[in-house]
Scaffold this active site. Structure first.
Site, PDB file in Angstrom:
ATOM      1  NE  ARG A   1       9.683   4.707   8.958  1.00  0.00           N
ATOM      2  CZ  ARG A   1       8.702   5.542   8.585  1.00  0.00           C
ATOM      3  NH1 ARG A   1       8.441   6.628   9.290  1.00  0.00           N
ATOM      4  NH2 ARG A   1       7.981   5.284   7.506  1.00  0.00           N
TER       5      ARG A   1
ATOM      6  CG  ASP B   1       5.239  14.780   4.147  1.00  0.00           C
ATOM      7  OD1 ASP B   1       4.085  14.501   3.789  1.00  0.00           O
ATOM      8  OD2 ASP B   1       5.920  14.027   4.878  1.00  0.00           O
TER       9      ASP B   1
ATOM     10  NE  ARG C   1      -0.729  18.525   4.414  1.00  0.00           N
ATOM     11  CZ  ARG C   1       0.217  17.790   4.982  1.00  0.00           C
ATOM     12  NH1 ARG C   1       1.035  17.074   4.224  1.00  0.00           N
ATOM     13  NH2 ARG C   1       0.360  17.767   6.292  1.00  0.00           N
TER      14      ARG C   1
ATOM     15  NE  ARG D   1       4.633  17.619   6.559  1.00  0.00           N
ATOM     16  CZ  ARG D   1       5.663  17.494   7.394  1.00  0.00           C
ATOM     17  NH1 ARG D   1       6.446  18.521   7.652  1.00  0.00           N
ATOM     18  NH2 ARG D   1       5.920  16.334   7.977  1.00  0.00           N
TER      19      ARG D   1
HETATM   20  C1  S3P Z   1       5.362   9.184   6.332  1.00  0.00           C
HETATM   21  C2  S3P Z   1       4.944   8.828   5.075  1.00  0.00           C
HETATM   22  C3  S3P Z   1       4.132   9.710   4.218  1.00  0.00           C
HETATM   23  C4  S3P Z   1       4.233  11.145   4.666  1.00  0.00           C
HETATM   24  C5  S3P Z   1       4.029  11.296   6.142  1.00  0.00           C
HETATM   25  C6  S3P Z   1       5.071  10.499   6.908  1.00  0.00           C
HETATM   26  C7  S3P Z   1       6.128   8.213   7.113  1.00  0.00           C
HETATM   27  O1  S3P Z   1       2.770   9.327   4.308  1.00  0.00           O
HETATM   28  O2  S3P Z   1       3.325  11.950   3.969  1.00  0.00           O
HETATM   29  O3  S3P Z   1       4.110  12.650   6.537  1.00  0.00           O
HETATM   30  O4  S3P Z   1       6.703   8.591   8.165  1.00  0.00           O
HETATM   31  O5  S3P Z   1       6.194   7.056   6.720  1.00  0.00           O
HETATM   32  P1  S3P Z   1       2.160   8.082   3.476  1.00  0.00           P
HETATM   33  O6  S3P Z   1       2.753   6.827   3.974  1.00  0.00           O
HETATM   34  O7  S3P Z   1       0.676   8.162   3.726  1.00  0.00           O
HETATM   35  O8  S3P Z   1       2.509   8.358   2.047  1.00  0.00           O
END
Ligand code: S3P
Length: 433
Positions: free
Chosen positions: A28, A321, A351, A393
């Site tokens: 981000r 996660d 997973r 993971r």
């Molecule tokens: C993430 C959101 C999650 C997470 C991923 C990272 C993020 O995924 O599982 O490892 O950085 O916004 P989803 O948005 O598919 O739930």
């Protein structure tokens, strides 16, 4: 990288660790710095391959990015010169998001808001993952997106002036929320996302750190388009999802104690602490000063016995996660039932299936359901040969399960750990006591 690693059982694990820079926050900060006005400096940017994919894509979109430092512990220091809102340039070749769903989904929000055609693809695993969840809202905002039946590659014909929308995603997903908000930043008017369950809010906090006004109420978040982002200096906290492997190792093995320093403690990510406490771990936390709106602190985790626990659907987004490594914890003599976690089937691998297969190969007792699993840790694992299925993971979760086995475990595809935690296996060895 497809090498295999052999993990030997451990008596106990002790020590201090500083986890790598948070993967979610790194993506981000880089994306927002790229569309900000003026330069930004980012310290502690994740060295994981996924965050490298974001940088490569941004460079291909014309964003000047200099690496001004690299520390094996604290991560990368970057200088990014923002191109301002709407200033990304048409890429001359296909963008490659590698293994990174965050890169592909969040970047698609920016691409949808630029009046050029681009194509974004990824590795075999990413090309199997669902993208309709971003295609639907971004098309409503005015982009045209071609895909392979809802899967990558995506060809995005962006609209220079996206339409602001009110959007209610079917699945709780921070990546989807972020894609819509990033497109909405370029729209006229208010774009609003109302989620079925709260998800991590790093995008909201990062937008505020770049000077954007964000309105929040419950699971709704809204921003007015056209707001300028102001570049600045940002520090990425350590990744609690990476720290989770050491927190679980300490909770799993009698006599263990591990301290993780400089770790992000954003409440939308600390579900792991609650679950570990419920499973019997003794955890103390020292919370320091937040940076750019992100709480940071130090956690010390000690083994305190292991008891059965359940994770219900409402809690899942906050530990999504960490579910593989929590399953690994249960194999050390606990028990864990998880439901409402069907999203696990469309992560870097399926997973649920891959976890059940791997733990069974090690001698584990695990039932698989369409939306979850149930692990019973009554019998000690014996070790064996498992496949991480190109999933970082899972590679790391199998390693933490292997610590409690009676014999060695060979983890094929263990190099996948480099997607989020390149030094994972050397840190693991350093914590044996
Ligand atoms: C993430 C959101 C999650 C997470 C991923 C990272 C993020 O995924 O599982 O490892 O950085 O916004 P989803 O948005 O598919 O739930």
């Amino acid at each position: 990288m497809t090498f295999a690693v052999t993990v030997q059982p451990a008596a106990r694990m002790r020590g201090r660790v500083r986890p790598p820079g948070d993967k979610s926050i790194s993506h981000r900060y880089a994306m927002l710095a790229a569309i900000a006005t003026g330069p930004s400096t980012i310290h502690g940017y994740s060295t994981g391959a996924d965050c490298g994919s974001t940088l490569a894509c941004l460079r291909a979109l014309g964003v000047p990015i200099d690496q001004i430092g690299r520390d094996p512990v604290t991560g990368l220091d970057l200088e990014i010169l923002g191109l301002q809102l709407g200033g990304l340039q048409r890429p001359s070749s296909t963008l490659d998001a590698g293994n990174s769903g965050s890169t592909m989904r969040m970047l698609s929000g920016l691409l949808a808001a630029h009046a050029f055609r681009s194509m974004i693809t990824g590795d075999d695993s990413l090309r199997r993952r669902p993208m309709r969840r971003v295609i639907v809202p971004l098309e409503r905002m005015g982009a045209r997106i071609m895909s392979d039946n809802g899967r990558p590659p995506m060809t995005i014909l962006g609209s220079g002036r996206p339409t602001a929308i009110d959007f209610q995603p079917d699945v709780p997903s921070a990546q989807v929320k972020s894609a819509v908000l990033l497109a909405g930043l370029h729209a006229d008017g208010m774009t609003r996302v109302v989620e079925p369950l709260p998800t991590r809010d790093h995008t909201e906090r990062a937008l505020e750190a770049f000077g954007v006004q964000v309105e929040r109420a419950g699971t709704a978040v809204a921003i007015r388009g056209g707001q300028r982002l102001i570049g600045g200096t940002l520090h990425v906290p350590g990744d609690i999802s990476s720290a989770a492997f050491w927190m679980v190792a300490a909770a799993a093995l009698p006599g263990s104690e591990i301290t993780v320093e400089h770790v992000g403690l954003n409440p939308s990510r600390t579900g792991i602490i609650d679950v570990l406490r419920r499973m019997g771990a003794d955890i103390s936390a020292i919370v320091g000063h937040p940076r750019a709106g992100e709480p940071i602190g130090t956690l010390t985790v000690r083994h305190g016995g292991l008891v059965a626990a359940e994770i219900l659907p409402g809690e899942v987004p906050g530990v999504i996660d960490e579910l593989p490594v929590l399953a690994a914890l249960a194999t050390h003599g606990g028990e864990l039932a998880v439901s409402g976690a069907q999203e696990l089937r469309v992560k870097e691998s399926d997973r649920i299936a891959a976890l059940a297969d791997g733990l069974r190969r090690m001698g584990g007792d695990i039932d698989e359901q369409p939306d979850g699993f149930h692990v019973r840790g009554r019998n000690r694992l014996r070790g064996g040969e498992v496949d991480a299925n190109n999933d970082h993971r899972l590679a790391m979760a199998f390693a933490i399960a292997a610590l409690g086995a009676s014999g060695p475990t060979v983890i094929h595809d263990a190099g996948a750990a480099a997607v989020s935690y390149p030094d994972f296996f050397s840190v693991l060895e350093s914590l044996r006591a």
